[in-house]
Design a protein around this motif. Structure first.
Motif, mmCIF file in Angstrom:
data_model
loop_
_atom_site.group_PDB
_atom_site.id
_atom_site.type_symbol
_atom_site.label_atom_id
_atom_site.label_comp_id
_atom_site.label_asym_id
_atom_site.label_seq_id
_atom_site.Cartn_x
_atom_site.Cartn_y
_atom_site.Cartn_z
ATOM 1 N N LEU A 94 13.429 18.567 -1.992
ATOM 2 C CA LEU A 94 12.194 19.050 -2.585
ATOM 3 C C LEU A 94 12.124 18.680 -4.067
ATOM 4 O O LEU A 94 11.074 18.301 -4.578
ATOM 5 C CB LEU A 94 12.098 20.573 -2.421
ATOM 6 N N GLU A 95 13.265 18.762 -4.747
ATOM 7 C CA GLU A 95 13.305 18.415 -6.169
ATOM 8 C C GLU A 95 12.943 16.956 -6.400
ATOM 9 O O GLU A 95 12.289 16.610 -7.387
ATOM 10 C CB GLU A 95 14.703 18.697 -6.729
ATOM 11 N N GLU A 96 13.347 16.084 -5.473
ATOM 12 C CA GLU A 96 13.067 14.659 -5.623
ATOM 13 C C GLU A 96 11.606 14.319 -5.342
ATOM 14 O O GLU A 96 11.175 13.209 -5.607
ATOM 15 C CB GLU A 96 13.972 13.860 -4.682
ATOM 16 N N MET A 97 10.839 15.273 -4.823
ATOM 17 C CA MET A 97 9.423 15.032 -4.554
ATOM 18 C C MET A 97 8.516 15.853 -5.468
ATOM 19 O O MET A 97 7.312 15.901 -5.249
ATOM 20 C CB MET A 97 9.095 15.347 -3.097
ATOM 21 N N SER A 98 9.080 16.494 -6.489
ATOM 22 C CA SER A 98 8.299 17.364 -7.362
ATOM 23 C C SER A 98 8.203 16.785 -8.761
ATOM 24 O O SER A 98 9.124 16.115 -9.243
ATOM 25 C CB SER A 98 8.942 18.757 -7.429
ATOM 26 N N GLY A 99 7.075 17.046 -9.425
ATOM 27 C CA GLY A 99 6.953 16.779 -10.845
ATOM 28 C C GLY A 99 6.416 15.426 -11.246
ATOM 29 O O GLY A 99 6.485 15.071 -12.424
ATOM 30 N N GLY A 100 5.858 14.635 -10.338
ATOM 31 C CA GLY A 100 5.302 13.340 -10.719
ATOM 32 C C GLY A 100 4.067 13.493 -11.590
ATOM 33 O O GLY A 100 3.315 14.468 -11.480
ATOM 34 N N THR A 101 3.836 12.523 -12.468
ATOM 35 C CA THR A 101 2.656 12.548 -13.340
ATOM 36 C C THR A 101 1.593 11.545 -12.894
ATOM 37 O O THR A 101 0.452 11.595 -13.370
ATOM 38 C CB THR A 101 3.062 12.215 -14.790
ATOM 39 N N PHE A 102 1.944 10.646 -11.977
ATOM 40 C CA PHE A 102 1.052 9.574 -11.524
ATOM 41 C C PHE A 102 1.604 9.090 -10.183
ATOM 42 O O PHE A 102 2.785 9.294 -9.889
ATOM 43 C CB PHE A 102 1.046 8.432 -12.553
ATOM 44 N N THR A 103 0.762 8.484 -9.348
ATOM 45 C CA THR A 103 1.219 8.040 -8.029
ATOM 46 C C THR A 103 0.849 6.593 -7.774
ATOM 47 O O THR A 103 -0.214 6.126 -8.199
ATOM 48 C CB THR A 103 0.609 8.929 -6.915
ATOM 49 N N LEU A 104 1.746 5.894 -7.073
ATOM 50 C CA LEU A 104 1.479 4.532 -6.619
ATOM 51 C C LEU A 104 1.643 4.496 -5.103
ATOM 52 O O LEU A 104 2.619 5.017 -4.558
ATOM 53 C CB LEU A 104 2.429 3.539 -7.277
ATOM 54 N N THR A 105 0.692 3.887 -4.419
ATOM 55 C CA THR A 105 0.773 3.726 -2.970
ATOM 56 C C THR A 105 0.477 2.274 -2.611
ATOM 57 O O THR A 105 -0.348 1.628 -3.261
ATOM 58 C CB THR A 105 -0.208 4.677 -2.245
ATOM 59 N N ASN A 106 1.161 1.772 -1.598
ATOM 60 C CA ASN A 106 1.019 0.363 -1.215
ATOM 61 C C ASN A 106 0.578 0.263 0.243
ATOM 62 O O ASN A 106 1.401 0.232 1.163
ATOM 63 C CB ASN A 106 2.342 -0.376 -1.428
ATOM 64 N N GLY A 107 -0.733 0.220 0.456
ATOM 65 C CA GLY A 107 -1.248 0.038 1.813
ATOM 66 C C GLY A 107 -1.108 -1.377 2.312
ATOM 67 O O GLY A 107 -1.309 -1.643 3.501
ATOM 68 N N GLY A 108 -0.737 -2.289 1.418
ATOM 69 C CA GLY A 108 -0.593 -3.685 1.807
ATOM 70 C C GLY A 108 0.502 -3.921 2.824
ATOM 71 O O GLY A 108 0.439 -4.874 3.600
ATOM 72 N N VAL A 109 1.533 -3.062 2.838
ATOM 73 C CA VAL A 109 2.623 -3.241 3.799
ATOM 74 C C VAL A 109 2.128 -3.038 5.224
ATOM 75 O O VAL A 109 2.767 -3.483 6.185
ATOM 76 C CB VAL A 109 3.787 -2.275 3.491
ATOM 77 N N PHE A 110 0.988 -2.349 5.394
ATOM 78 C CA PHE A 110 0.414 -2.145 6.720
ATOM 79 C C PHE A 110 -0.756 -3.095 6.976
ATOM 80 O O PHE A 110 -1.409 -3.006 8.004
ATOM 81 C CB PHE A 110 -0.064 -0.705 6.878
ATOM 82 N N GLY A 111 -1.043 -3.992 6.003
ATOM 83 C CA GLY A 111 -2.107 -4.969 6.183
ATOM 84 C C GLY A 111 -3.441 -4.578 5.604
ATOM 85 O O GLY A 111 -4.450 -5.230 5.861
ATOM 86 N N SER A 112 -3.474 -3.496 4.806
ATOM 87 C CA SER A 112 -4.746 -3.037 4.237
ATOM 88 C C SER A 112 -5.263 -4.011 3.179
ATOM 89 O O SER A 112 -4.527 -4.408 2.279
ATOM 90 C CB SER A 112 -4.568 -1.649 3.613
ATOM 91 N N MET A 113 -6.527 -4.401 3.296
ATOM 92 C CA MET A 113 -7.135 -5.293 2.310
ATOM 93 C C MET A 113 -7.695 -4.514 1.132
ATOM 94 O O MET A 113 -7.613 -4.936 -0.013
ATOM 95 C CB MET A 113 -8.252 -6.108 2.961
ATOM 96 N N LEU A 114 -8.255 -3.326 1.406
ATOM 97 C CA LEU A 114 -8.907 -2.539 0.365
ATOM 98 C C LEU A 114 -8.984 -1.093 0.824
ATOM 99 O O LEU A 114 -9.194 -0.826 2.007
ATOM 100 C CB LEU A 114 -10.309 -3.083 0.083
#
Length: 419
Positions: free
Chosen positions: A317-337
């Motif tokens: 839980l500690e390793e998933m708490s306290g972020g200030t910004f998020t990055l996600t990469n839908g490209g690994v699943f083939g997402s164009m946009l």
């Protein structure tokens, strides 16, 4: 002596959890520090471990919602648990091939019974690659735990194999069977659903887009990848460059790194970026700390470590708490946009997408370049268009000219000449 094993607390604000499934059966002999069950909270999956060795008595059934600190099971420590020798018959049997196991069976068993018991022995005799075995050993995983992390088989898969074996195509038996599987949502999935609706209803979310020419970055990565692997022991991915670029720009545009707390604006002077990763239990968002002060090798190392924990279900839980910004990469699943949703209480999220070769105008000529669309979703209550659009432009500049990750907004030649 009877020891009561209680449900651990995942965090201060969590009072109820779901005992997802037991990894052992009632009456089993368990050893100290052995994982007994998986517990799902609103934010993470935890392990229930045995404090001592003994005989297990299960109190709470799998799938039940229980209070934190409730008794999950009891262990009778007066029952002696034999030590597992290094060359025990069980371990030796696990190394046998299926043919050797058949040869080692007692001759007195009836052929019919042998045939019925063969499927049950299949997981123990399952073959694995050396890389898979080394990964399981490094993470302390058994073959049974890996198999439990996979989706369950239904009659559809069995019918598909039978049809293919018979030489058919997709098969009539699959089309004839129309089943609907019903499964209760986990606490993790229920909380995720609430948060997604919360984002939609409680933020003024907008998304701005841009496109990035990946030519220079891909050429740089290809040129130095072997040297990087030789020095650090792992490859450097494209995400690490985006993390570094985003961290630099977030310090330059701190409002994108801010969040609302009632009527106050909180603006950290550091950058901790949450990275969306897919695991057996669904989407997890562990945090890489102090990205602004780390080099690419350290960022990639943190990424690799967290990804391994997500895949094995060991992220805390500690390793998933306290972020200030998020990055996600839908490209690994083939997402164009896409228009990624903000991860509250943060105010912005950067979305990467797949890389596609497209014709673009370069100095008045049409060239084929590897292009990626990028998206920034942001809370317009806090972040203005100037900062949101400027953020993507600055990230684009650093990715299209990777030397800008060293020189910032100054041209490399100007830095060299100090002008």
């Amino acid at each position: 002596m009877i020891i009561e094993v209680k449900v651990p607390t995942p965090g201060e604000s969590i009072t109820e959890v779901e005992l997802a499934n037991w990894l052992v059966a009632n009456g089993d002999l368990v050893r100290r520090n052995q994982d007994l069950a998986e517990i799902e909270s609103d934010k993470a999956t935890l392990s229930l471990t045995a404090p001592e060795s003994g005989k297990l008595e299960i109190v709470v059934e799998a799938g039940s919602t229980v209070k934190v600190n409730a008794i999950a099971c009891r262990i009778d420590t007066s029952v002696e648990v034999p030590d597992v020798e290094e060359d025990s018959p069980e371990e030796a049997a696990s190394e046998e091939t299926p043919a050797e196991k058949v040869a080692a069976k007692p001759a007195g068993k009836a052929p019919g019974k042998e045939a019925q018991e063969a499927p049950a022995a299949a997981p123990t005799g399952m073959k694995s690659t050396p890389l898979a075995r080394s990964k399981m050993e490094a993470e302390g995983l058994s073959a049974e735990e890996v198999l439990k992390g996979l989706r369950k088989l239904s009659s559809r898969e069995v019918d598909a194999v039978l049809d293919l074996r018979a030489g058919g195509g997709v098969g009539s038996s699959i089309a004839a069977e129309r089943d609907i599987e019903r499964e209760r949502m986990s606490n993790l999935r229920r909380q995720l659903s609430k948060r997604l609706v919360q984002v939609k209803n409680e933020t003024a979310m907008l998304t701005t887009f841009n496109e990035v020419d990946m030519s220079a970055l891909m050429a740089l990565r290809s040129k130095y990848q072997d040297a990087f692997v030789k020095k650090y022991g792992y490859k450097v991915g494209l995400i690490s460059f985006f993390l570094k670029a985003a961290a630099q720009v977030l310090l330059k545009r701190p409002m994108v790194n801010s969040m609302l707390d009632g009527e106050e604006i909180l603006t950290p002077n550091y950058v901790d970026i949450s990275v969306a990763m897919q695991g057996p239990k669904g989407l997890m968002v562990p945090v890489i700390r102090d990205v602004h002060s780390k080099g690419l090798a350290a960022i990639e190392g943190d990424m690799k470590s967290l990804a391994d924990k997500v895949r094995s279900g060991k992220v805390s839980l500690e390793e998933m708490s306290g972020g200030t910004f998020t990055l996600t990469n839908g490209g690994v699943f083939g997402s164009m946009l896409s228009t990624p949703l903000i991860n509250p209480p943060q105010s912005a999220i950067l979305g990467m997408h797949n890389i596609v070769e497209r014709p673009v105008a370069i100095n008045g000529k049409v060239e084929i370049r590897p292009m990626m669309y990028v998206a920034l979703s942001y809370d317009h209550r806090l972040i203005d268009g100037k900062d949101s659009v400027g953020f993507l432009v600055d990230v684009k500049k650093r990715i299209e000219d990777p030397l800008a990750l060293l020189t910032g907004d100054r041209e490399p030649g100007a830095v060299l000449l100090d002008v």
